[in-house]
Design a protein around this motif. Sequence first.
Motif, mmCIF file in Angstrom:
data_model
loop_
_atom_site.group_PDB
_atom_site.id
_atom_site.type_symbol
_atom_site.label_atom_id
_atom_site.label_comp_id
_atom_site.label_asym_id
_atom_site.label_seq_id
_atom_site.Cartn_x
_atom_site.Cartn_y
_atom_site.Cartn_z
ATOM 1 N N SER A 70 -68.202 62.144 -18.275
ATOM 2 C CA SER A 70 -68.668 60.754 -18.347
ATOM 3 C C SER A 70 -68.521 60.212 -19.761
ATOM 4 O O SER A 70 -68.106 59.063 -19.956
ATOM 5 C CB SER A 70 -70.136 60.661 -17.918
ATOM 6 O OG SER A 70 -70.270 60.885 -16.545
ATOM 7 N N ASN A 71 -68.867 61.043 -20.746
ATOM 8 C CA ASN A 71 -68.721 60.617 -22.148
ATOM 9 C C ASN A 71 -67.258 60.340 -22.479
ATOM 10 O O ASN A 71 -66.942 59.332 -23.144
ATOM 11 C CB ASN A 71 -69.280 61.673 -23.091
ATOM 12 C CG ASN A 71 -70.788 61.765 -23.037
ATOM 13 O OD1 ASN A 71 -71.463 60.858 -22.569
ATOM 14 N ND2 ASN A 71 -71.328 62.888 -23.507
ATOM 15 N N LYS A 72 -66.364 61.192 -22.019
ATOM 16 C CA LYS A 72 -64.925 60.981 -22.278
ATOM 17 C C LYS A 72 -64.438 59.724 -21.572
ATOM 18 O O LYS A 72 -63.625 58.962 -22.127
ATOM 19 C CB LYS A 72 -64.117 62.194 -21.828
ATOM 20 C CG LYS A 72 -64.340 63.398 -22.722
ATOM 21 C CD LYS A 72 -63.537 64.594 -22.249
ATOM 22 C CE LYS A 72 -63.767 65.789 -23.165
ATOM 23 N NZ LYS A 72 -62.982 66.955 -22.752
ATOM 24 N N GLN A 73 -64.936 59.503 -20.346
ATOM 25 C CA GLN A 73 -64.568 58.288 -19.617
ATOM 26 C C GLN A 73 -65.051 57.058 -20.376
ATOM 27 O O GLN A 73 -64.305 56.072 -20.531
ATOM 28 C CB GLN A 73 -65.173 58.319 -18.211
ATOM 29 C CG GLN A 73 -64.887 57.063 -17.405
ATOM 30 C CD GLN A 73 -65.612 57.067 -16.069
ATOM 31 O OE1 GLN A 73 -66.009 58.107 -15.558
ATOM 32 N NE2 GLN A 73 -65.804 55.880 -15.513
ATOM 33 N N ASN A 74 -66.285 57.107 -20.872
ATOM 34 C CA ASN A 74 -66.830 55.977 -21.640
ATOM 35 C C ASN A 74 -66.014 55.705 -22.898
ATOM 36 O O ASN A 74 -65.757 54.544 -23.242
ATOM 37 C CB ASN A 74 -68.285 56.232 -22.008
ATOM 38 C CG ASN A 74 -69.204 56.194 -20.809
ATOM 39 O OD1 ASN A 74 -68.869 55.625 -19.782
ATOM 40 N ND2 ASN A 74 -70.364 56.821 -20.942
ATOM 41 N N LEU A 75 -65.598 56.762 -23.576
ATOM 42 C CA LEU A 75 -64.768 56.590 -24.782
ATOM 43 C C LEU A 75 -63.406 55.979 -24.431
ATOM 44 O O LEU A 75 -62.896 55.114 -25.167
ATOM 45 C CB LEU A 75 -64.590 57.918 -25.508
ATOM 46 C CG LEU A 75 -65.827 58.449 -26.230
ATOM 47 C CD1 LEU A 75 -65.575 59.848 -26.782
ATOM 48 C CD2 LEU A 75 -66.247 57.498 -27.342
ATOM 49 N N ALA A 76 -62.833 56.428 -23.303
ATOM 50 C CA ALA A 76 -61.544 55.866 -22.884
ATOM 51 C C ALA A 76 -61.705 54.389 -22.522
ATOM 52 O O ALA A 76 -60.841 53.561 -22.852
ATOM 53 C CB ALA A 76 -60.990 56.651 -21.701
ATOM 54 N N GLU A 77 -62.812 54.032 -21.864
ATOM 55 C CA GLU A 77 -63.076 52.631 -21.519
ATOM 56 C C GLU A 77 -63.270 51.795 -22.785
ATOM 57 O O GLU A 77 -62.787 50.659 -22.874
ATOM 58 C CB GLU A 77 -64.294 52.523 -20.608
ATOM 59 C CG GLU A 77 -64.044 53.012 -19.200
ATOM 60 C CD GLU A 77 -65.313 53.141 -18.364
ATOM 61 O OE1 GLU A 77 -66.432 53.042 -18.925
ATOM 62 O OE2 GLU A 77 -65.182 53.375 -17.150
ATOM 63 N N LEU A 78 -63.949 52.379 -23.757
ATOM 64 C CA LEU A 78 -64.139 51.681 -25.034
ATOM 65 C C LEU A 78 -62.797 51.490 -25.753
ATOM 66 O O LEU A 78 -62.525 50.424 -26.297
ATOM 67 C CB LEU A 78 -65.107 52.474 -25.915
ATOM 68 C CG LEU A 78 -65.381 51.886 -27.295
ATOM 69 C CD1 LEU A 78 -66.064 50.523 -27.174
ATOM 70 C CD2 LEU A 78 -66.209 52.839 -28.119
ATOM 71 N N ALA A 79 -61.966 52.532 -25.707
ATOM 72 C CA ALA A 79 -60.659 52.464 -26.377
ATOM 73 C C ALA A 79 -59.785 51.364 -25.784
ATOM 74 O O ALA A 79 -58.977 50.762 -26.492
ATOM 75 C CB ALA A 79 -59.955 53.814 -26.289
ATOM 76 N N MET A 80 -59.961 51.103 -24.485
ATOM 77 C CA MET A 80 -59.166 50.064 -23.834
ATOM 78 C C MET A 80 -59.440 48.682 -24.441
ATOM 79 O O MET A 80 -58.585 47.799 -24.408
ATOM 80 C CB MET A 80 -59.450 50.016 -22.319
ATOM 81 C CG MET A 80 -58.853 51.176 -21.568
ATOM 82 S SD MET A 80 -59.348 51.310 -19.814
ATOM 83 C CE MET A 80 -59.461 49.675 -19.230
ATOM 84 N N SER A 81 -60.606 48.508 -25.024
ATOM 85 C CA SER A 81 -60.961 47.194 -25.564
ATOM 86 C C SER A 81 -60.530 47.016 -27.024
ATOM 87 O O SER A 81 -60.681 45.937 -27.580
ATOM 88 C CB SER A 81 -62.473 46.972 -25.435
ATOM 89 O OG SER A 81 -63.171 47.888 -26.256
ATOM 90 N N LEU A 82 -60.031 48.099 -27.613
ATOM 91 C CA LEU A 82 -59.594 47.994 -29.006
ATOM 92 C C LEU A 82 -58.233 47.310 -29.086
ATOM 93 O O LEU A 82 -57.376 47.509 -28.231
ATOM 94 C CB LEU A 82 -59.514 49.390 -29.639
ATOM 95 C CG LEU A 82 -60.832 50.154 -29.765
ATOM 96 C CD1 LEU A 82 -60.575 51.565 -30.275
ATOM 97 C CD2 LEU A 82 -61.791 49.417 -30.676
ATOM 98 N N PRO A 83 -58.030 46.510 -30.132
ATOM 99 C CA PRO A 83 -56.732 45.834 -30.254
ATOM 100 C C PRO A 83 -55.620 46.823 -30.635
ATOM 101 O O PRO A 83 -55.843 47.798 -31.349
ATOM 102 C CB PRO A 83 -56.968 44.830 -31.376
ATOM 103 C CG PRO A 83 -58.180 45.291 -32.109
ATOM 104 C CD PRO A 83 -58.967 46.148 -31.178
ATOM 105 N N GLY A 84 -54.450 46.610 -30.078
ATOM 106 C CA GLY A 84 -53.268 47.379 -30.433
ATOM 107 C C GLY A 84 -53.169 48.751 -29.794
ATOM 108 O O GLY A 84 -52.422 49.601 -30.290
ATOM 109 N N VAL A 85 -53.886 49.007 -28.729
ATOM 110 C CA VAL A 85 -53.802 50.331 -28.078
ATOM 111 C C VAL A 85 -53.050 50.200 -26.767
ATOM 112 O O VAL A 85 -52.919 49.114 -26.200
ATOM 113 C CB VAL A 85 -55.199 50.941 -27.804
ATOM 114 C CG1 VAL A 85 -55.939 51.222 -29.087
ATOM 115 C CG2 VAL A 85 -56.002 50.108 -26.863
#
Length: 189
Positions: A80-95
Amino acid sequence: MSEGFHVHGPHDHAVEHAAHGGADAFSGRIAVMTAILATVGALFGYQGGDTQNNAALYKNNAAIKKTEASNQWNYYQSKSNKQNLAELAMSLPGVDVEKYRTEVARYKTEKEDIKKDAEKLEAASLDWDKQSDEQIHLHHRWALATTAEQIAISLAAITLLTRRTWMQYLAYGIATVGLVLGAMAWWHF
């Protein structure tokens, strides 16, 4: 020289008398009853110990399954923590959003399998707990039955010493209670 002198106790006299064929029917019945009660009591005691050991073993198995379930839930939380980090990463610019979207989907799928495993382990733990409780219940029945037989044996000894027939019937009654309790344990009541 002094001559030795030997004092016989009442029990010695009774044993000697019985050895020479002078035993009365009353003493014989009590002796047979005592031997039978001792045998039945030993069997009940064995069963009581067996159910107590089973209860402890089953409780141990329940704890093991509970620990395994806890480990699975920790693994689930890590995903779940890894999923949350991946979801957060999706909102970062340039990824690469698609890369993280794929990871989020993978973590969701992995979590479902982990969750199913954890729930199965929890169910197994509950089942072992239930079996342990059943064995403890049976152990108590066997222990009560054994105690009743031991009391009946003691009453038989008192009966032999006092030669009171009412004590003999009391011993029979308590022995019967022990047999009923043993039957209840045997049939899992």
